[in-house]
Design a protein around this motif. Structure first.
Motif, PDB file in Angstrom:
ATOM      1  N   ASN A 131       0.825  -1.205   0.000  1.00 59.37           N
ATOM      2  CA  ASN A 131       0.000   0.000   0.000  1.00 59.37           C
ATOM      3  C   ASN A 131       0.862   1.258   0.000  1.00 59.37           C
ATOM      4  O   ASN A 131       1.880   1.326   0.697  1.00 59.37           O
ATOM      5  N   VAL A 132       0.397   2.241  -0.748  1.00 57.46           N
ATOM      6  CA  VAL A 132       1.054   3.551  -0.831  1.00 57.46           C
ATOM      7  C   VAL A 132      -0.020   4.618  -0.722  1.00 57.46           C
ATOM      8  O   VAL A 132      -1.098   4.488  -1.314  1.00 57.46           O
ATOM      9  N   SER A 133       0.265   5.669   0.035  1.00 58.20           N
ATOM     10  CA  SER A 133      -0.673   6.782   0.204  1.00 58.20           C
ATOM     11  C   SER A 133       0.022   8.087  -0.152  1.00 58.20           C
ATOM     12  O   SER A 133       1.141   8.349   0.303  1.00 58.20           O
ATOM     13  N   ILE A 134      -0.655   8.912  -0.971  1.00 55.92           N
ATOM     14  CA  ILE A 134      -0.149  10.232  -1.343  1.00 55.92           C
ATOM     15  C   ILE A 134      -1.080  11.268  -0.739  1.00 55.92           C
ATOM     16  O   ILE A 134      -2.228  11.399  -1.174  1.00 55.92           O
ATOM     17  N   LEU A 213       1.215   5.323 -11.923  1.00 57.53           N
ATOM     18  CA  LEU A 213       1.691   6.628 -11.463  1.00 57.53           C
ATOM     19  C   LEU A 213       3.066   6.465 -10.834  1.00 57.53           C
ATOM     20  O   LEU A 213       3.298   5.562 -10.034  1.00 57.53           O
ATOM     21  N   GLU A 214       3.979   7.367 -11.199  1.00 59.13           N
ATOM     22  CA  GLU A 214       5.322   7.374 -10.610  1.00 59.13           C
ATOM     23  C   GLU A 214       5.346   8.367  -9.452  1.00 59.13           C
ATOM     24  O   GLU A 214       4.810   9.467  -9.547  1.00 59.13           O
ATOM     25  N   PHE A 215       5.987   7.994  -8.355  1.00 61.45           N
ATOM     26  CA  PHE A 215       5.996   8.817  -7.159  1.00 61.45           C
ATOM     27  C   PHE A 215       7.360   8.712  -6.485  1.00 61.45           C
ATOM     28  O   PHE A 215       8.198   7.879  -6.850  1.00 61.45           O
ATOM     29  N   THR A 216       7.548   9.562  -5.474  1.00 58.16           N
ATOM     30  CA  THR A 216       8.773   9.573  -4.675  1.00 58.16           C
ATOM     31  C   THR A 216       8.436   9.155  -3.252  1.00 58.16           C
ATOM     32  O   THR A 216       7.504   9.694  -2.655  1.00 58.16           O
ATOM     33  N   VAL A 217       9.186   8.223  -2.700  1.00 56.48           N
ATOM     34  CA  VAL A 217       8.953   7.749  -1.339  1.00 56.48           C
ATOM     35  C   VAL A 217       9.456   8.801  -0.357  1.00 56.48           C
ATOM     36  O   VAL A 217      10.617   9.225  -0.424  1.00 56.48           O
ATOM     37  N   ILE A 218       8.583   9.242   0.552  1.00 55.08           N
ATOM     38  CA  ILE A 218       8.960  10.239   1.559  1.00 55.08           C
ATOM     39  C   ILE A 218       8.765   9.719   2.986  1.00 55.08           C
ATOM     40  O   ILE A 218       9.099  10.424   3.939  1.00 55.08           O
ATOM     41  N   GLY A 219       8.218   8.524   3.150  1.00 54.27           N
ATOM     42  CA  GLY A 219       8.006   7.997   4.489  1.00 54.27           C
ATOM     43  C   GLY A 219       7.705   6.511   4.469  1.00 54.27           C
ATOM     44  O   GLY A 219       7.130   5.991   3.507  1.00 54.27           O
ATOM     45  N   LEU A 220       8.112   5.825   5.548  1.00 57.68           N
ATOM     46  CA  LEU A 220       7.857   4.394   5.727  1.00 57.68           C
ATOM     47  C   LEU A 220       7.065   4.212   7.016  1.00 57.68           C
ATOM     48  O   LEU A 220       7.430   4.773   8.062  1.00 57.68           O
ATOM     49  N   THR A 221       5.996   3.434   6.950  1.00 57.68           N
ATOM     50  CA  THR A 221       5.157   3.174   8.116  1.00 57.68           C
ATOM     51  C   THR A 221       5.086   1.671   8.339  1.00 57.68           C
ATOM     52  O   THR A 221       4.728   0.920   7.429  1.00 57.68           O
ATOM     53  N   VAL A 222       5.435   1.242   9.567  1.00 56.69           N
ATOM     54  CA  VAL A 222       5.398  -0.175   9.919  1.00 56.69           C
ATOM     55  C   VAL A 222       4.349  -0.362  11.002  1.00 56.69           C
ATOM     56  O   VAL A 222       4.414   0.267  12.065  1.00 56.69           O
ATOM     57  N   LEU A 227       4.507  -3.250   6.083  1.00 62.43           N
ATOM     58  CA  LEU A 227       5.130  -2.012   5.621  1.00 62.43           C
ATOM     59  C   LEU A 227       4.239  -1.313   4.612  1.00 62.43           C
ATOM     60  O   LEU A 227       3.739  -1.929   3.670  1.00 62.43           O
ATOM     61  N   SER A 228       4.007  -0.021   4.827  1.00 55.88           N
ATOM     62  CA  SER A 228       3.287   0.821   3.873  1.00 55.88           C
ATOM     63  C   SER A 228       4.092   2.091   3.651  1.00 55.88           C
ATOM     64  O   SER A 228       4.884   2.498   4.509  1.00 55.88           O
ATOM     65  N   LEU A 229       3.884   2.731   2.507  1.00 57.40           N
ATOM     66  CA  LEU A 229       4.688   3.884   2.101  1.00 57.40           C
ATOM     67  C   LEU A 229       3.849   5.148   2.069  1.00 57.40           C
ATOM     68  O   LEU A 229       2.646   5.106   1.813  1.00 57.40           O
ATOM     69  N   VAL A 230       4.513   6.262   2.322  1.00 55.34           N
ATOM     70  CA  VAL A 230       3.944   7.598   2.118  1.00 55.34           C
ATOM     71  C   VAL A 230       4.733   8.227   0.984  1.00 55.34           C
ATOM     72  O   VAL A 230       5.973   8.245   1.015  1.00 55.34           O
TER      73      VAL A 230
END
Length: 316
Positions: A131-134, A213-222, A227-230
């Motif tokens: 999962n990724v959230s923007i 969609l291409e994005f940049t990882v700015i945060g990791l949430t465990v 693991l999920s990404l911001v």
């Protein structure tokens, strides 16, 4: 061996394999050494017990490995014998194995498919699994805006759905001779019924027809070993101007501008009693009058009575 008995290894060393991938890639092959406790039920076949332990680590984020374990291989015991301490029936063994991990890092650029669009964020799936959230403040507001979808009770909503289903059926018939997976990717709906993000000038949907969609990882949430990404779509995602501020407080820059623009109050030389306006609150007026010092009246000398004046004359 129950999961509560499977502790984090006491010591591990992660060495990058010669055939592994570089640190700039999200998938890596690492070699790890760890100490495990094998349950007595696996005394005849300790290898089966260790493999069961490693299987329980798959799809979990392991802090020591700094990634999500996807697979393990090349299990080896570093010693020919195991240790049994005191009255503990578990066999303590030293092992070495290769692990394939998913290891995204801050600043890394990845691609994902949009599966949910809302006014405050965009949700994506990377490799159909993670999962990724923007958040909204990491979507360029000068380029993209949220377009609300039709209400469910709208009479035109049902007609629009029927038309879309007909168009999808026609596209599937036209592409029936092609690859089935490609058809599935092109016809997958990647936004919710509440709306979608579109370009302000062209009206093009964010992510295009495929939703990639291409994005940049700015945060990791465990959370719960998952693991999920911001992520962010900004050109400079780590800039302070993209930090969110609540409605009650404003940014420091706005506060400075407000303080500079406030005019200095001019001193009023008029009598405070004359300066009172009709619009002034009664409580504030009483409070102001109570705070003003009250001038004390001078003491008055009592005049002598007629009897005292007559007695004074007789004495003279």
């Amino acid at each position: 061996m129950s999961p509560s008995k499977r502790k984090t290894p006491a010591h591990e060393t992660n060495n990058q394999n010669d055939k592994g991938k570089g640190r700039d890639r999200e998938f890596q092959l690492v070699t790890s050494e760890m100490v495990v406790s094998v349950a007595p039920v696996f005394a005849v076949n300790p290898r089966a017990g260790v493999e069961e332990l490693l299987d329980s680590l798959v799809m979990r984020y392991i802090p020591a490995l700094q990634g999500v374990v996807l697979a393990h291989s090349n299990l080896k015991f570093t010693s020919d014998t195991g240790n049994v301490k005191d009255d503990c029936p578990f066999i303590i063994c030293n092992i070495r194995f290769d692990a394939t991990i998913w290891n995204p890092r801050m600043g890394m650029k990845l691609k994902g498919r949009i599966n949910l669009s809302s006014p405050d964020h965009i949700s994506l799936l990377v490799h159909r699994t993670f999962n990724v959230s923007i958040p909204r403040h990491h979507i360029p507001a000068e380029e993209w805006e949220f377009e609300y979808g039709p209400a469910e009770n709208d009479p035109e909503f049902a007609n629009a759905e029927e038309e879309e289903e007909k168009e999808d059926d026609e596209e599937k018939e036209e592409k029936a001779e092609g690859d089935a997976e490609a058809v599935e990717e092109d016809t997958t709906e990647h936004d919710s019924g509440n709306g979608r993000w579109v370009h302000r000038s062209t009206g093009e949907r964010l992510g295009g027809p495929s939703g990639i969609l291409e994005f940049t990882v700015i945060g990791l949430t465990v959370a719960n070993e998952m693991l999920s990404l911001v992520a962010s779509l900004q050109d400079d995602p780590f800039s302070p101007i993209h930090r969110p501020y609540s409605s009650a407080t404003s940014s420091p820059v706005a506060k400075k501008k407000t303080r500079r623009e406030e005019p200095q109050p001019e001193e009023d030389a008029e009598d405070p009693e004359e300066a009172d306006s009709e619009d002034e609150d009664g409580f504030s007026l009483l409070k102001r009058k109570a705070e003003t010092p009250v001038e004390e009246a001078p003491e008055t000398v009592a005049k002598p009575t007629k009897k005292k004046r007559k007695a004074k004359k007789e004495k003279e």
